[in-house]
Design an enzyme around this catalytic site. Structure first.
Site, short mmCIF file in Angstrom:
data_model
loop_
_atom_site.label_atom_id
_atom_site.label_comp_id
_atom_site.label_asym_id
_atom_site.label_seq_id
_atom_site.Cartn_x
_atom_site.Cartn_y
_atom_site.Cartn_z
N GLY A 276 0.85 -1.19 0.00
CA GLY A 276 0.00 0.00 0.00
C GLY A 276 0.88 1.23 0.00
O GLY A 276 1.04 1.94 -1.00
N CYS A 344 -9.44 21.83 18.02
CA CYS A 344 -9.31 22.15 19.45
C CYS A 344 -8.81 20.96 20.24
O CYS A 344 -9.53 20.38 21.06
CB CYS A 344 -10.65 22.64 19.97
SG CYS A 344 -11.09 24.16 19.15
N1 LLP Z 1 -2.21 -6.01 3.77
C1 LLP Z 1 -2.83 -5.97 4.97
C2 LLP Z 1 -3.60 -7.15 5.40
C3 LLP Z 1 -2.73 -4.83 5.78
O1 LLP Z 1 -3.34 -4.81 6.97
C4 LLP Z 1 -1.99 -3.71 5.31
C5 LLP Z 1 -1.89 -2.50 6.13
C6 LLP Z 1 -1.39 -3.79 4.05
C7 LLP Z 1 -1.51 -4.96 3.30
C8 LLP Z 1 -0.61 -2.65 3.45
O2 LLP Z 1 0.50 -2.36 4.20
P1 LLP Z 1 1.55 -1.27 3.66
O3 LLP Z 1 2.22 -1.83 2.42
O4 LLP Z 1 0.81 -0.05 3.37
O5 LLP Z 1 2.50 -1.12 4.78
N2 LLP Z 1 -2.36 3.88 8.98
C9 LLP Z 1 -1.02 3.40 9.22
C10 LLP Z 1 -0.72 2.14 8.44
C11 LLP Z 1 -1.70 1.02 8.73
C12 LLP Z 1 -1.44 -0.21 7.92
C13 LLP Z 1 -2.51 -1.22 8.11
N3 LLP Z 1 -2.39 -2.38 7.29
C14 LLP Z 1 -0.02 4.52 8.92
O6 LLP Z 1 -0.45 5.61 8.54
O7 LLP Z 1 1.17 4.35 9.10
#
Ligand code: LLP
Length: 418
Positions: A276, A344
């Site tokens: 992602g 706030c």
């Molecule tokens: N697959 C699964 C099952 C996941 O839970 C996630 C992310 C991904 C793929 C993608 O992971 P990435 O390649 O993006 O690391 N909001 C947080 C990140 C939460 C990630 C949750 N799961 C932030 O802003 O750092």
């Protein structure tokens, strides 16, 4: 960040357009995405996996704008989803459900039905109870449900505790020993088809070691399953590859893929991954306007029109995101500022103790905002959500209108005596 560069005139550009100009045209807070960077990121990942049969499933949660999903679909991406809503977005954007893997611990009956009817590639099963439910729903629809078990390998991803998912204390997946039993049980279920195995240990990983450790444990499990005559078609290694926000040195997509390819050599497994952040983070910036500067007792404040409701990462994870002046040709005194928003809450900040030359009316640019930025935004403090634009060369196109005030109470009902 090659498609967001400062030119010799002192201004930051998004491709061929000065970010200042985009901010004036579309207003702020404004998310700007580079089509070229998105394209390069996906193609780079996809190419790095060459040499083995593979499918790059973009993790929709990182940024689920229809235009971004549509671009990914056009480039050939599959999708990793975690809700019926994300599946609906993929379909609306023109993505192929047959390239969708479905993760998440709480899939409802309605969501499972929806995914089965669309014929997705695979459910990543996160518990014993979920497997039973998927079997029952598939039976009621007279279908076979393709599944992987999401294994929780109990590996420390070495990342922020809120985004670490592969430890036994986390809610995700099934521990190795129980996963073995679950596969054996799955062979006895009438409407389940075992397709693969899955694992996702966390996000923003900057070392290959945890990926390797997790894969080693999973490969041992695959060997045990083979002895039981349980054959798998694919291995889904999840997402999690980190990006540069400050001075991190994450593995390149090539190094990341080479590591998997080496370990999977000689095994007849399709390599699936779910990136992602690495797809979209550096393809997006968030532009804020300075409303006021304010002298503080200890340090100064740069008060911008953009807040934690627009970008929650600094508040929620203490994430450090790079923030720069959009135009450095302006003559301003330098101060150390906390960059804070209108909400706030003391936790409402975008950055702390940053040296900036800024005055009221100037624009600031936050880098790395393409992932988990707009996707995590909200209407807190009754703030309308930001506009989003896509740029390519010297062209820009709005991909989400700024919300209007009436959007704030859409779906609400005025008071009436009961
Ligand atoms: N697959 C699964 C099952 C996941 O839970 C996630 C992310 C991904 C793929 C993608 O992971 P990435 O390649 O993006 O690391 N909001 C947080 C990140 C939460 C990630 C949750 N799961 C932030 O802003 O750092």
């Amino acid at each position: 960040m090659k498609n967001f560069e400062r030119k010799s005139d002192g201004k930051l550009y998004a491709d061929g357009i000065a970010i200042n100009d985009l901010a004036k045209q579309y207003g702020t807070p404004l998310y700007i995405y580079s089509q070229k960077t998105l394209t390069d990121n996906f193609n780079g990942f996809n190419k790095a996996a060459d040499g083995v049969e593979h499918l790059v499933c973009y993790a929709v949660k990182a940024n689920s704008n229809l235009a971004i999903l549509g671009l990914m679909a056009k480039l050939g991406a599959g999708f990793d989803i975690v809700s019926g809503g994300e599946l609906a977005r993929v379909v609306e954007a023109g993505g192929d459900p047959k390239k969708v893997v479905y993760s998440g611990v709480a899939k409802s009956v309605a969501e499972i039905e929806y995914a089965l009817n669309l014929g997705i590639l695979c459910f990543n099963v996160e518990s014993e109870a979920e497997l039973e439910r998927i079997n029952e729903v598939a039976k009621s629809l007279n279908k076979k449900a393709p599944i992987s078990v999401r294994v929780n390998p109990d590996v420390d991803a070495g990342t922020h505790p809120y985004i670490s998912t592969g430890l036994k204390t986390n809610k995700f997946g099934v521990p190795i020993e129980r996963a073995f039993l679950l596969y054996k049980h799955a062979t006895t279920l009438s409407n389940i088809e075992i397709k693969g195995i899955d694992c996702h240990i966390g996000s923003q990983l900057t070392s290959l070691q945890p990926f390797s450790d997790a894969l080693d444990r999973i490969l041992l499990l695959i060997d045990r399953l083979e002895k039981e005559n349980i054959k798998l078609h694919h291995i889904d290694v999840g997402g999690g590859l980190g990006v540069v926000y400050k001075d991190e040195v994450p593995p390149t997509p090539e190094a990341y893929m080479d590591n998997f390819k080496a370990k999977l050599k000689g095994r007849n497994l399709v390599l699936v991954c779910e990136p992602g952040r690495a797809m979209v983070a550096n393809a997006g910036v968030l532009v804020a306007k300075c409303e006021y500067t304010k002298a503080g007792e200890v340090r100064d404040f740069c008060i911008v029109d953009t807040a934690m409701n627009d970008m929650i990462r600094p508040s929620l994870y203490s994430a450090w995101m790079n923030i720069e002046e959009a135009d450095r040709s302006l003559t301003r005194d330098e101060h150390v500022y906390d960059i804070v928003g209108p909400i706030c809450e003391t936790g409402d900040f975008l950055g702390k103790e940053r040296n900036l030359k800024v005055a009221s009316g100037d624009y600031l640019v936050m880098f790395g905002a393409g992932a988990y930025g707009f996707a995590m935004s909200s209407n807190y403090n009754s703030r309308v959500r930001a506009a989003e634009v896509m740029v390519k060369d010297d062209k820009s196109k709005i991909i989400r209108d700024r919300e209007e005030l009436k959007d704030l109470w859409n779906h609400e009902h005025k008071f009436e005596e009961l």
